[in-house]
Scaffold this motif. Sequence first.
Motif, PDB file in Angstrom:
ATOM      1  N   UNK A 153       0.852  -1.185   0.000  1.00  0.00           N
ATOM      2  CA  UNK A 153       0.000   0.000   0.000  1.00  0.00           C
ATOM      3  C   UNK A 153       0.891   1.238   0.000  1.00  0.00           C
ATOM      4  N   UNK A 154       0.663   2.135  -0.954  1.00  0.00           N
ATOM      5  CA  UNK A 154       1.501   3.323  -1.069  1.00  0.00           C
ATOM      6  C   UNK A 154       1.165   4.315   0.041  1.00  0.00           C
ATOM      7  N   UNK A 155       2.191   4.813   0.692  1.00  0.00           N
ATOM      8  CA  UNK A 155       2.014   5.882   1.682  1.00  0.00           C
ATOM      9  C   UNK A 155       3.278   6.726   1.703  1.00  0.00           C
ATOM     10  N   UNK A 156       3.421   7.573   2.722  1.00  0.00           N
ATOM     11  CA  UNK A 156       4.548   8.520   2.758  1.00  0.00           C
ATOM     12  C   UNK A 156       5.894   7.831   2.839  1.00  0.00           C
ATOM     13  N   UNK A 157       5.938   6.600   3.352  1.00  0.00           N
ATOM     14  CA  UNK A 157       7.231   5.915   3.521  1.00  0.00           C
ATOM     15  C   UNK A 157       7.338   4.625   2.726  1.00  0.00           C
TER      16      UNK A 157
END
Length: 470
Positions: A360-364
Amino acid sequence: MADTGLLEALLRLLEKVDGGIESQDVAADLGVDHQLIVGAVKSLQALGEVISAQQKSSKRWELTGEGREIAEQGSHEARVFNAIPDEGLPQNELMKMPSGKVGFSKAMSNKWIRLDKAHEGGPRVFKTVETIEDTVRDKLQLVQKGLSAKLEDKEKNELKKRKLLSEVTVKSYWITKGSSFSTTITKQETELTPEMIASGSWKEKKFKPYNFEAMGVAADCGHLHPLMKVRTQFRQIFLEMGFTEMPTNNFIESSFWNFDSLFQPQQHPARDQHDTFFISDPALAHEFPQDYLERVKQVHSEGGYGSQGYKYDWKIEEAQKNLLRTHTTAVSARMLYKLAQQKFTPVKYFSIDRVFRNETLDATHLAEFHQIEGVVADYGLTLGNLMGILHQFFTKLGLKKWVEVGNSGVFRPEMLLPMGLPEGVSVIAWGLSLERPTMIKYGINNIRELVGHKVNLQMVYDSPICRLDS
């Protein structure tokens, strides 16, 4: 731009002379600081050919802060002399004066005073002459008036030694009339506007000439991405330690090399679609070293090499599935298999390249990142060897603090022996991510700030790939 009044005053002075005028003389005539005249010269030069100015350097003598005080109040020795009454002055009182210590020493050298150590009330200072001539003050006042040439070099050096005088380099200008000389200041236009053209007023305007030799605005240029810089530094560390870089140009890998060859069971959660990108076209791989594939199948389903295996029905269909490699350890497996097909020699491999995870794409987290991997194969390697290499690696990296930055361990015999590697050969390995926040936050160079600590690498206790019983 300097004050217009100052500019015009300078121009009027220049108008009165036939040749030129020195900027120091202009400052003296107008009673202003020389730096103001320097600023006025530069402002006039910016107006075009109003004046011509040639810079020159000269040395002159200037009073120091203490020198200016003496020129105004008298030398220390003169002040001491004048403070002593006819009946004398106790030495301890004289020494309490601001000029006491220096003045007493100089006045004694000049024989202006004497010290009576046997005096009834204690050491007492008396005058030995009626009057004195304060030559130090006189000489400093000459310099202050710009008449330092009247002093001999020996006298100047004497005053310099006492830190009352200093020789400074002064930059000044020799100013002459330019081809467009005028005593009035007319602002030059820098742009030709449509209004000037329409009205014809441009004919009476004076335009500032273009400087075609002026440097233009520096053009924006490309820079290496921070990750590329860090990658280059990691690579250099591996090469300095004698490692050989592995070929990592195959992003698409079969499940066999990515999972099965590493003794990872086919029902492992990492092999699910929510963790891995599977390829739809071509969906399957067909070329495998058959004898090696059979040994891998056997150690998974039945065991062997001292292991009971996983006891499940291993399927070739699962091993054939193509995917975007989830780690560069798949490349390490290929290299170790290739090593096993020849006479064994100890090796040290490394790789730094892209891997892919269905996260899942997120800030990190992104769907891809760069993995750094080191592999060493030799007889009798233990965790002690791994710790030694890690210490050397992270010392070169500059890390000296306990920070979890990656995984490490010893490859299992269930992975190595089916490849055909000799018994007794161990393989130690470690890996980390180039984009890991620790690396990005500090970078290779800035990590060196973390001085006085150690590096903590998380050991893989339960990995199917690595074990710690060697």
